[in-house]
Scaffold this active site. Structure first.
Site, PDB file in Angstrom:
ATOM      1  N   ASP A 262       0.820  -1.208   0.000  1.00  0.00           N
ATOM      2  CA  ASP A 262       0.000   0.000   0.000  1.00  0.00           C
ATOM      3  C   ASP A 262       0.857   1.263   0.000  1.00  0.00           C
ATOM      4  OD1 ASP A 262      -2.610   1.463   0.479  1.00  0.00           O
ATOM      5  OD2 ASP A 262      -1.523   2.029   2.306  1.00  0.00           O
ATOM      6  N   GLU A 299       1.633  -0.110  -4.837  1.00  0.00           N
ATOM      7  CA  GLU A 299       0.735   0.999  -5.149  1.00  0.00           C
ATOM      8  C   GLU A 299       1.523   2.276  -4.898  1.00  0.00           C
ATOM      9  OE1 GLU A 299      -3.161   3.498  -3.702  1.00  0.00           O
ATOM     10  OE2 GLU A 299      -1.867   2.430  -2.309  1.00  0.00           O
TER      11      GLU A 299
END
Length: 613
Positions: A262, A299
């Site tokens: 993330d 990401e």
């Protein structure tokens, strides 16, 4: 399995014996308080701030706290199980599990067709085991990889997962470590890869006790969520070790095939050999040792090509990254939205470039960011990008969590599906997208601290200010907000929902069996456009196999002369066909050499041809 003496947390050794190890460099003494036998056992202080010991008369399921002195009983930072939540005791587990995936070696990244889901919302039961009966459905659609939003222990029972505070512990309300292993095992029995979303840029606020153990955080940097994790300051080696052990725990002990990292742009690290590079080396080594394919998918909001370049070219060596540009280009053309960060997009040329290269912004000036943004991705392999028309962020970070279904037409949904699935990149579907789910996916939490709940509400309001969306924000703390996000699987059995599902199934089937579509390569692809007409033209090949994709993103019918290679070309997909709920199309079923195509508004066609010998 890592050496037991180096493993963080409680390592059950069998015969009612357990090894405890915790990093607490700022504490002179640490004890383990064992609840079943009401004992306090002092740990031996070892090198570099670790405390450890072997304790007898400890069984799987036994609860324990670490005693930090001053009446501070805290869960284990490396707890594998928190049966009473983030503030409760940790519990010892036995790592043994009856795996049935000994022959599973994983699948290549180029074969990933990803389905992102939230465990709590995906099934009526909202647990790991409740998801298992739906795996056959995903397999039938053509999905090859299931991606779980974060499951590390978070406060309460309702959360997106990005407020996790105990990175090793699978959420107790989802089914804990036993439940998650059952789900992964069931996926592998169906030849489905499994990806876990992990958060190495921050920890949530409630139940976050790590700073009481040691310098896990640094004030040198700030993230949108508070203090940054300490990956490059004093004692950062041990912080890195904690998170690398965490990654290997999920990949090795729980058999996950890949991790989605993330917001790596918020992993702030200026060391010569960064945490991300060290993590990539560790995962590659473990993949080789296990003889199983293991991947890291980042990401990032930075459009940084270095993330997926190899170390020999100055890169970090990750395997792939999400491409938000692709989504932004597509969404703005479908919806006309230009507020917030969408102000940087909306030109047809952006989509053309993203389809051709990956990033739409590769150093150009960004009005939203007020500085130049991104680096060139022209040289990166197509398999390095994950693309999507929707995901949890792009749906859930809208004011009401509304999906594309609530904004665009049925024809637009089919057009978006075709552009994602038939791209040369790795496609990702957000749960329910394949049948046009209309349940929203708003942000939800279940904190117990009133001040924190108010802060979350204020923060959500501030986040949407630049978008100027009208209406009220669903209350993140209200259980009804969470309940509204539950999938309504019955929708896929009738009407346009059923048609859309069959359309996705056919696109995925073609992607797998047509060599020119299965071959993910920019080098064998030619992307052109008639920008004034918003007509995208994509030619792809693999050997003698050829496909031609035409996508009209105009709100009006367009006509264009398209030159083809010699040979016969047969139409294999037409989004306007009656079979797919359209009103019919003037695009012929077969063409030769060159043709004037009349493309209905918001439509997509795919031709396949072979070069004559």
């Amino acid at each position: 399995m890592e050496h037991r003496e180096n493993r963080l947390g409680a390592a059950y050794l069998g015969e009612d014996t357990c090894h405890f190890r915790v990093w607490a460099p700022t504490l002179a003494t640490v004890g383990v308080h064992l609840l079943r036998t009401e004992r306090l056992v002092s740990l031996r202080r070892a090198e570099r701030g670790y405390h450890e010991t072997v304790v007898e008369d400890v069984r799987p399921g036994d609860g324990y706290f670490y005693d930090l002195g001053g009446h501070r009983l805290r869960p284990d930072p490396a707890s594998r199980w928190q049966p009473q939540g983030v503030h409760g005791p940790s519990a010892v587990i036995d790592d043994g599990f009856p795996w049935n995936d000994a022959d599973w070696q994983g699948i290549g990244l180029e074969d990933y067709i990803i389905y992102e889901l939230h465990i709590g919302c995906f099934s009526p039961g909202g647990t790991f085991e409740a998801a298992i009966p739906l795996l056959d459905y995903l397999k039938d659609v053509g999905i090859t990889a299931v991606e779980l939003m974060p499951v590390a222990q978070f406060p309460g029972t309702r959360n997106w997962g990005y407020d996790g505070v105990l990175p090793f512990a699978a959420q107790d309300s989802y089914g804990g470590p036993e439940g998650i292993k059952r789900l992964v095992n069931a996926c592998h029995q169906r030849s489905l890869a499994v990806i876990l979303d992990v958060v190495y840029n921050h920890l949530g606020p409630e139940g976050n006790y790590l700073s009481e153990f040691g310098p896990y955080f640094t004030e040198r940097y700030r993230t949108p969520w508070g203090a940054a994790l300490n990956f490059d300051g004093p004692s950062s080696d041990q912080v890195r070790e904690f998170f690398i052990q965490n990654a290997l725990y999920w990949l090795r002990d729980c058999h996950f095939d890949a991790l989605r990292l993330d917001a790596v742009h918020a992993i702030l690290d200026h060391s010569p050999f960064t945490f991300l590079e060290e993590l990539a080396v560790a995962v590659r080594s473990e993949s080789g040792r296990l003889n199983r394919r293991k991947f890291l998918i980042a990401e990032s909001a930075a459009n940084d090509a270095r993330l997926v370049r190899g170390p020999e070219r100055g890169g970090y060596g990750l395997d792939a990254q999400w491409n938000d540009d692709f989504h932004h280009c597509l969404r703005t053309l479908l919806t006309g939205e230009r507020n917030g960060y969408y102000r940087d997009y909306g030109e047809f040329a952006h989509l053309v470039k993203s389809y051709r290269e990956g990033f739409a912004y590769s150093g150009e000036y960004s009005e939203f960011r007020r500085h130049r943004h991104g680096t060139s991705s022209r040289d990166l392999p197509a398999r390095c990008f994950v693309v999507f028309a929707q995901n949890h962020d792009q749906v859930g970070n809208r004011m009401r969590g509304d999906r594309l279904t609530a904004t665009v037409s049925f024809e637009d949904l089919k057009l978006a599906a075709g552009l994602v699935i038939l791209s040369p990149y790795i496609p990702l579907l957000f749960m329910g997208e394949e049948y046009g789910e209309n349940a929203p996916f708003p942000y939800f939490v279940s904190h117990s601290d009133a001040d924190l709940i108010d802060a979350v509400r204020r923060g959500r309001s501030a986040e949407f200010a630049s978008f100027e969306w009208p209406g009220e924000i669903p209350d993140p703390q209200d259980e009804a907000t969470f309940a509204s996000a539950k999938l309504r699987h019955e929708l896929r059995k009738a009407g346009e929902h059923k048609i859309l599902l069959e359309f996705y199934r056919e696109l995925i089937r073609l992607r797998k069996i047509v060599p020119a579509l299965a071959h993910l390569s920019k080098e064998t692809m030619d992307v052109t456009a008639i920008e004034a007409k918003k007509l995208l033209i994509v030619r792809r090949c693999s050997g003698a196999d050829r496909v031609l994709l035409l996508a009209n993103l105009n709100s009006a019918e367009v006509s264009a002369d398209i030159s083809l290679h010699a040979g016969k070309w047969r139409k294999i997909v037409d989004s306007r066909a009656r079979q797919w709920g359209g009103g019919g199309s003037a695009v012929p079923d077969q063409v030769n050499d060159s043709e004037q195509f009349v493309m209905p508004e918001r439509s997509l066609v795919l031709f396949r041809g072979e070069i004559s010998a």
